[in-house]
Motif scaffolding. Structure first.
Motif, PDB file in Angstrom:
ATOM      1  N   UNK A 123       0.750  -1.264   0.082  1.00 30.01           N
ATOM      2  CA  UNK A 123       0.813   0.194   0.386  1.00 30.01           C
ATOM      3  C   UNK A 123       0.737   1.035   0.286  1.00 30.01           C
ATOM      4  N   UNK A 124       2.103   1.805   1.191  1.00 30.36           N
ATOM      5  CA  UNK A 124       2.859   2.439   0.732  1.00 30.36           C
ATOM      6  C   UNK A 124       3.599   2.265  -0.522  1.00 30.36           C
ATOM      7  N   UNK A 125       3.809   1.366  -0.793  1.00 35.14           N
ATOM      8  CA  UNK A 125       4.368   1.470  -2.894  1.00 35.14           C
ATOM      9  C   UNK A 125       2.900   2.155  -3.310  1.00 35.14           C
ATOM     10  N   UNK A 134      10.781   4.839  -3.567  1.00 32.54           N
ATOM     11  CA  UNK A 134      10.490   3.246  -3.387  1.00 32.54           C
ATOM     12  C   UNK A 134      10.687   2.556  -3.918  1.00 32.54           C
ATOM     13  N   UNK A 135      11.618   1.129  -3.441  1.00 29.78           N
ATOM     14  CA  UNK A 135      12.134   0.618  -4.055  1.00 29.78           C
ATOM     15  C   UNK A 135      10.884  -0.343  -5.285  1.00 29.78           C
ATOM     16  N   UNK A 136      10.593  -1.288  -6.406  1.00 27.64           N
ATOM     17  CA  UNK A 136       9.482  -1.541  -6.696  1.00 27.64           C
ATOM     18  C   UNK A 136       9.212  -2.864  -5.386  1.00 27.64           C
ATOM     19  N   UNK A 137       7.383  -2.558  -5.046  1.00 27.85           N
ATOM     20  CA  UNK A 137       7.015  -3.519  -5.218  1.00 27.85           C
ATOM     21  C   UNK A 137       5.824  -4.012  -5.215  1.00 27.85           C
ATOM     22  N   UNK A 138       5.112  -5.238  -5.143  1.00 30.69           N
ATOM     23  CA  UNK A 138       5.117  -6.429  -5.965  1.00 30.69           C
ATOM     24  C   UNK A 138       4.165  -7.274  -4.701  1.00 30.69           C
ATOM     25  N   UNK A 139       2.558  -7.889  -5.048  1.00 30.25           N
ATOM     26  CA  UNK A 139       2.495  -9.183  -4.347  1.00 30.25           C
ATOM     27  C   UNK A 139       2.911 -10.119  -4.668  1.00 30.25           C
ATOM     28  N   UNK A 140       3.429 -10.713  -3.866  1.00 29.08           N
ATOM     29  CA  UNK A 140       3.955 -11.987  -4.468  1.00 29.08           C
ATOM     30  C   UNK A 140       2.987 -13.116  -5.662  1.00 29.08           C
ATOM     31  N   UNK A 141       2.077 -13.198  -4.828  1.00 33.30           N
ATOM     32  CA  UNK A 141       0.449 -13.932  -5.520  1.00 33.30           C
ATOM     33  C   UNK A 141       0.416 -13.838  -6.973  1.00 33.30           C
ATOM     34  N   UNK A 142       0.537 -12.651  -7.013  1.00 36.54           N
ATOM     35  CA  UNK A 142       0.102 -11.669  -8.604  1.00 36.54           C
ATOM     36  C   UNK A 142       1.470 -11.922  -9.226  1.00 36.54           C
ATOM     37  N   UNK A 143       1.895 -11.635  -8.842  1.00 42.67           N
ATOM     38  CA  UNK A 143       3.745 -12.234  -9.678  1.00 42.67           C
ATOM     39  C   UNK A 143       3.682 -13.239 -10.056  1.00 42.67           C
ATOM     40  N   UNK A 144       3.029 -13.903  -8.962  1.00 43.79           N
ATOM     41  CA  UNK A 144       3.730 -16.012  -9.588  1.00 43.79           C
ATOM     42  C   UNK A 144       2.769 -16.352 -10.759  1.00 43.79           C
ATOM     43  N   UNK A 145       1.768 -15.128 -10.825  1.00 44.46           N
ATOM     44  CA  UNK A 145       0.494 -15.545 -11.359  1.00 44.46           C
ATOM     45  C   UNK A 145       1.280 -15.542 -12.930  1.00 44.46           C
ATOM     46  N   UNK A 146       1.674 -14.422 -12.797  1.00 46.74           N
ATOM     47  CA  UNK A 146       1.975 -13.592 -14.508  1.00 46.74           C
ATOM     48  C   UNK A 146       3.546 -12.787 -14.205  1.00 46.74           C
TER      49      UNK A 146
END
Length: 160
Positions: A123-125, A134-146
């Motif tokens: 959320x901060x990102x 800010x260091x790029x931030x993604x949600x792991x479950x979304x990243x693993x899917x695509x």
């Protein structure tokens, strides 16, 4: 309270047994001629107790009536400024800042939107990466899917 013609500031610091609370008390105690420090903690045996002008046992933040306890302690002791010493209190105090300010008590806390966002790295990102670096931030479950959809992720990477 006035000393040498100067009004002393009454500051209440919560969780003085923790790292942040104790650091605040350490800093304020360097200016003991200007600050009357009221320290709160759930334990009687905290080091910062001896640096406080007044030390009181606190309710736990999870206890029913915690907010009322803090407010009433501030009112009873004519506190000018409330400084939270525990991260867990930030959202509660930020959401209720007006309650304290209507009683003449300044709360040292950021606005609720910032507090709530800062408790969640993603959320901060999303909220502030267009304003600050800010260091790029993604949600792991979304990243693993695509993974191909997240060009901002490079290796090595930190996963939390």
């Amino acid at each position: 309270m006035t000393i040498w013609g100067q009004k002393m500031i009454k500051g209440l610091v919560t969780s003085v047994g923790g790292g942040v609370g104790q650091s605040v008390v350490d800093s304020l105690s360097q200016y003991s001629s200007r600050y009357h420090i009221i320290g709160l903690d759930i334990s009687e045996t905290v080091y910062a107790r001896n640096q406080c002008s007044l030390f009181l046992i606190s309710k736990r933040i999870t206890d029913v009536g915690y907010l009322e306890f803090i407010l009433n302690t501030c009112i009873e002791n004519k506190v000018d400024i409330l400084i939270p010493g525990n991260d867990g209190e930030l959202a509660l105090l930020s959401d209720n800042k007006d309650l304290f300010e209507s009683n003449g008590i300044e709360v040292v806390v950021s606005p609720s939107k910032i507090v709530n966002s800062s408790r969640n790295k993603y959320e901060w990102y999303k909220d502030y990466s267009d304003l600050i670096n800010i260091v790029p931030t993604v949600q792991l479950n979304n990243y693993l899917k695509a993974p191909n959809e997240y060009n901002e992720v490079t290796y090595p990477a930190i996963a939390k």
